[in-house]
Design a protein around this motif. Structure first.
Motif, PDB file in Angstrom:
ATOM      1  N   ILE A   1       0.862  -1.183   0.000  1.00 58.88           N
ATOM      2  CA  ILE A   1       0.000   0.000   0.000  1.00 58.88           C
ATOM      3  C   ILE A   1       0.895   1.228   0.000  1.00 58.88           C
ATOM      4  N   MET A   2       0.764   2.077  -1.022  1.00 57.10           N
ATOM      5  CA  MET A   2       1.601   3.250  -1.181  1.00 57.10           C
ATOM      6  C   MET A   2       1.046   4.424  -0.371  1.00 57.10           C
ATOM      7  N   GLU A   3       1.890   5.436  -0.182  1.00 58.88           N
ATOM      8  CA  GLU A   3       1.489   6.608   0.599  1.00 58.88           C
ATOM      9  C   GLU A   3       0.323   7.350  -0.043  1.00 58.88           C
ATOM     10  N   ASP A   4       0.230   7.312  -1.372  1.00 68.72           N
ATOM     11  CA  ASP A   4      -0.841   8.044  -2.054  1.00 68.72           C
ATOM     12  C   ASP A   4      -2.144   7.256  -2.108  1.00 68.72           C
ATOM     13  N   GLY A   5      -2.178   6.071  -1.467  1.00 66.23           N
ATOM     14  CA  GLY A   5      -3.411   5.279  -1.416  1.00 66.23           C
ATOM     15  C   GLY A   5      -3.495   4.175  -2.443  1.00 66.23           C
ATOM     16  N   HIS A   6      -2.615   4.190  -3.443  1.00 66.95           N
ATOM     17  CA  HIS A   6      -2.616   3.127  -4.442  1.00 66.95           C
ATOM     18  C   HIS A   6      -2.077   1.831  -3.827  1.00 66.95           C
ATOM     19  N   ILE A   7      -2.528   0.724  -4.351  1.00 64.48           N
ATOM     20  CA  ILE A   7      -2.027  -0.589  -3.943  1.00 64.48           C
ATOM     21  C   ILE A   7      -1.288  -1.199  -5.131  1.00 64.48           C
ATOM     22  N   ARG A   8      -0.056  -1.663  -4.897  1.00 62.10           N
ATOM     23  CA  ARG A   8       0.711  -2.319  -5.945  1.00 62.10           C
ATOM     24  C   ARG A   8       0.775  -3.815  -5.674  1.00 62.10           C
ATOM     25  N   VAL A   9       0.351  -4.566  -6.652  1.00 60.50           N
ATOM     26  CA  VAL A   9       0.325  -6.023  -6.543  1.00 60.50           C
ATOM     27  C   VAL A   9       1.424  -6.590  -7.435  1.00 60.50           C
ATOM     28  N   TYR A  10       2.377  -7.294  -6.812  1.00 57.25           N
ATOM     29  CA  TYR A  10       3.542  -7.792  -7.541  1.00 57.25           C
ATOM     30  C   TYR A  10       3.418  -9.268  -7.913  1.00 57.25           C
ATOM     31  N   ASP A  11       2.283  -9.872  -7.650  1.00 56.34           N
ATOM     32  CA  ASP A  11       2.037 -11.267  -8.017  1.00 56.34           C
ATOM     33  C   ASP A  11       1.735 -11.346  -9.505  1.00 56.34           C
ATOM     34  N   GLN A  12       2.656 -11.904 -10.289  1.00 50.79           N
ATOM     35  CA  GLN A  12       2.507 -11.926 -11.741  1.00 50.79           C
ATOM     36  C   GLN A  12       1.433 -12.899 -12.219  1.00 50.79           C
ATOM     37  N   GLY A  13       1.008 -13.794 -11.347  1.00 45.28           N
ATOM     38  CA  GLY A  13       0.047 -14.803 -11.776  1.00 45.28           C
ATOM     39  C   GLY A  13      -1.403 -14.348 -11.746  1.00 45.28           C
ATOM     40  N   ILE A  14      -1.671 -13.202 -11.136  1.00 44.15           N
ATOM     41  CA  ILE A  14      -3.045 -12.755 -10.995  1.00 44.15           C
ATOM     42  C   ILE A  14      -3.492 -11.970 -12.225  1.00 44.15           C
ATOM     43  N   HIS A  15      -4.744 -12.161 -12.635  1.00 48.57           N
ATOM     44  CA  HIS A  15      -5.301 -11.425 -13.765  1.00 48.57           C
ATOM     45  C   HIS A  15      -6.108 -10.240 -13.264  1.00 48.57           C
ATOM     46  N   VAL A  16      -6.037  -9.150 -13.998  1.00 44.63           N
ATOM     47  CA  VAL A  16      -6.735  -7.927 -13.609  1.00 44.63           C
ATOM     48  C   VAL A  16      -8.237  -8.180 -13.491  1.00 44.63           C
ATOM     49  N   GLU A  17      -8.797  -8.915 -14.459  1.00 47.81           N
ATOM     50  CA  GLU A  17     -10.243  -9.153 -14.456  1.00 47.81           C
ATOM     51  C   GLU A  17     -10.687  -9.910 -13.207  1.00 47.81           C
ATOM     52  N   ARG A  18      -9.888 -10.896 -12.804  1.00 44.77           N
ATOM     53  CA  ARG A  18     -10.225 -11.687 -11.615  1.00 44.77           C
ATOM     54  C   ARG A  18     -10.154 -10.825 -10.356  1.00 44.77           C
ATOM     55  N   MET A  19      -9.157  -9.948 -10.297  1.00 44.43           N
ATOM     56  CA  MET A  19      -9.014  -9.073  -9.150  1.00 44.43           C
ATOM     57  C   MET A  19     -10.211  -8.127  -9.033  1.00 44.43           C
ATOM     58  N   VAL A  20     -10.605  -7.526 -10.167  1.00 39.76           N
ATOM     59  CA  VAL A  20     -11.745  -6.597 -10.167  1.00 39.76           C
ATOM     60  C   VAL A  20     -13.030  -7.322  -9.748  1.00 39.76           C
ATOM     61  N   LYS A  21     -13.193  -8.552 -10.238  1.00 38.23           N
ATOM     62  CA  LYS A  21     -14.392  -9.329  -9.917  1.00 38.23           C
ATOM     63  C   LYS A  21     -14.498  -9.592  -8.423  1.00 38.23           C
ATOM     64  N   HIS A  22     -13.403  -9.981  -7.773  1.00 39.86           N
ATOM     65  CA  HIS A  22     -13.423 -10.277  -6.340  1.00 39.86           C
ATOM     66  C   HIS A  22     -13.603  -8.998  -5.511  1.00 39.86           C
ATOM     67  N   LEU A  23     -12.992  -7.918  -5.939  1.00 39.14           N
ATOM     68  CA  LEU A  23     -13.171  -6.659  -5.219  1.00 39.14           C
ATOM     69  C   LEU A  23     -14.623  -6.199  -5.298  1.00 39.14           C
ATOM     70  N   ALA A  24     -15.227  -6.329  -6.479  1.00 36.35           N
ATOM     71  CA  ALA A  24     -16.632  -5.931  -6.655  1.00 36.35           C
ATOM     72  C   ALA A  24     -17.558  -6.804  -5.816  1.00 36.35           C
ATOM     73  N   ALA A  25     -17.231  -8.094  -5.720  1.00 38.81           N
ATOM     74  CA  ALA A  25     -18.065  -9.015  -4.930  1.00 38.81           C
ATOM     75  C   ALA A  25     -18.063  -8.643  -3.454  1.00 38.81           C
ATOM     76  N   GLU A  26     -16.998  -8.009  -3.008  1.00 44.78           N
ATOM     77  CA  GLU A  26     -16.899  -7.580  -1.606  1.00 44.78           C
ATOM     78  C   GLU A  26     -17.254  -6.096  -1.437  1.00 44.78           C
ATOM     79  N   GLU A  27     -17.896  -5.547  -2.497  1.00 48.78           N
ATOM     80  CA  GLU A  27     -18.387  -4.166  -2.486  1.00 48.78           C
ATOM     81  C   GLU A  27     -17.259  -3.141  -2.316  1.00 48.78           C
ATOM     82  N   VAL A  28     -16.118  -3.433  -2.944  1.00 46.54           N
ATOM     83  CA  VAL A  28     -14.994  -2.485  -2.985  1.00 46.54           C
ATOM     84  C   VAL A  28     -14.940  -1.886  -4.392  1.00 46.54           C
ATOM     85  N   GLY A  29     -15.157  -0.581  -4.476  1.00 45.07           N
ATOM     86  CA  GLY A  29     -15.127   0.078  -5.773  1.00 45.07           C
ATOM     87  C   GLY A  29     -13.711   0.249  -6.292  1.00 45.07           C
ATOM     88  N   VAL A  30     -13.530   0.053  -7.584  1.00 47.84           N
ATOM     89  CA  VAL A  30     -12.221   0.229  -8.222  1.00 47.84           C
ATOM     90  C   VAL A  30     -12.247   1.515  -9.039  1.00 47.84           C
TER      91      VAL A  30
END
Length: 305
Positions: A253-282
Motif C-alpha cells: 500500500i503506497m502513501e498516495d493510497g494506491h495498492i501495488r500487486v507484484y504477483d505476476q500470476g493474478i489477472h486484472v479481471e479476476r481481481m476486479v471481480k473479487h473486489l466488486a463481490a466484496e463491495e470495494v469500488g475500483v
C-alpha cells in the motif's frame, strides 16, 4: 569495450572535504549518457574535471582513447561544452557572440551560425543584444555555441534550466537529433529524473560525491518490477480481499493510497471481480513498471535523509 570518456577512481578534495570520491564513469561513443543526481551531488565538479577546468586530487581521465593529464587541448577541440550558466558579451547580439566563437575556434563552414541558431529556435532573436535574453534563451544560446562546430562529444550541465515545457521539448529533440543524425556523443547532467528517463541511453546515478550505479535504460527496463496498480474506494478492505480471498501476499500500500500487486500470476479481471463481490469500488487499475525515479530513490533514498 572502448569508451569515448572513461574515468578511473576519480576523486577531488577541497581542503579536508571530499567533494567526489572513487568515481569511474564509462561513456560509450554515440550514446546519450544521463548523469543524474540531486543538487550538490558533485555533477558539475566531475564535468569540470573531465574538461580540464579543475585538476583531480586522484584518479585518471581517458578522453578519445588518450589519458588526459595536463594537456586537455587535444580533447577540447573535439568537444562542445556548456557548464553552469553560459557567459556571453551582453551588449553583443546572439549572432555576434556565435561569430566570435567561430573565429576563436577557427571554424569557417558557411552557414554554421545560422544552422546553430535554427537548431535552438533563436533565429528571431539572433540580432538582439544578449542582455535582453531570458534565462531560457541564454541556455539555448549556450547550446547553440556548443554545437556550432559540430563536436564529436557534447557536455551539457543541466541543459534544461530555465526552460518552459516547449523549450524542454525542443532541447530534448535537439539532443536526440545530434546523437542520431550526427553521431554526437552526449553527456548531460540533470536533477530532473523524468527528462533523463525519456532521453538517455545510459544513466549514471550520483549522490554525495559517489557514483551509486551505471545502468543502461534497457537493463533498467528489464529488471524493473512490473505490477498491477489499484486505486480502490476502501484500501483496507481491498487489502483484505487481496490477502484473504485471492491469497496474494506480494502487495504494498503506497502513501498516495494506491495498492501495488507484484504477483505476476493474478489477472486484472479476476481481481476486479473479487473486489466488486466484496463491495470495494475500483477507481483505477492497470499494469505498470517501476520508473527511474523509484529506482533512483531505492539507491539513494537513505542518503538524502
Amino acid at each position: 569495450m572502448a569508451y569515448l570518456l572513461e574515468t578511473c577512481s576519480l576523486g577531488k578534495d577541497i581542503g579536508k572535504q571530499k567533494i567526489i570520491e572513487d568515481v569511474s564513469l564509462h561513456v560509450k561513443k554515440g550514446e546519450i549518457y544521463g548523469f543524474l543526481g540531486p543538487n550538490g551531488a558533485g555533477k558539475t565538479t566531475i564535468l569540470k574535471l573531465v574538461t580540464g577546468l579543475w585538476k583531480p586530487t586522484k584518479g585518471e581521465i581517458f578522453l578519445f582513447g588518450k589519458q588526459m593529464k595536463n594537456d586537455f587541448g587535444h580533447g577540447l577541440k573535439r568537444m562542445g561544452i556548456v557548464l553552469e550558466y553560459p557567459a556571453f558579451y551582453q551588449f553583443l547580439s546572439g549572432r555576434e557572440n556565435l561569430e566570435l566563437h567561430r573565429e576563436y575556434m577557427g571554424y569557417y563552414r558557411h552557414g554554421s551560425v545560422e544552422e546553430a541558431l535554427k537548431l535552438v529556435c533563436l533565429e528571431e532573436m539572433a540580432d538582439r543584444p544578449v542582455k535582453d535574453y531570458s534565462l531560457g534563451m541564454k541556455e539555448r544560446l549556450g547550446i547553440a555555441r556548443a554545437v556550432l562546430c559540430k563536436p564529436e562529444f557534447l557536455i551539457l550541465d543541466e541543459p534544461l534550466n530555465g526552460l518552459d515545457p516547449s523549450g524542454i521539448h525542443q532541447i530534448r529533440e535537439l539532443i536526440r537529433r545530434l546523437c542520431q543524425e550526427y553521431g554526437t556523443t552526449v553527456l548531460m547532467s540533470s536533477h530532473i529524473l523524468s527528462e533523463v528517463e525519456t532521453t538517455a541511453d545510459t544513466v549514471g546515478i550520483l549522490c554525495k560525491g559517489k557514483l551509486k550505479e551505471e545502468v543502461s535504460m534497457k537493463e533498467l527496463s528489464e529488471k524493473s518490477a512490473s505490477f498491477i496498480e489499484v486505486l480502490a474506494t476502501d484500501r483496507k478492505r481491498a487489502a483484505f480481499v487481496l490477502e484473504e480471498k485471492l491469497n496474494i501476499r506480494k502487495f504494498r500500500i503506497m502513501e498516495d493510497g494506491h495498492i501495488r500487486v507484484y504477483d505476476q500470476g493474478i489477472h486484472v479481471e479476476r481481481m476486479v471481480k473479487h473486489l466488486a463481490a466484496e463491495e470495494v469500488g475500483v477507481l483505477s487499475i492497470g499494469r505498470k513498471t517501476e520508473t527511474l525515479e523509484e529506482y533512483f530513490m531505492q539507491l539513494v533514498g537513505e542518503d538524502l535523509q
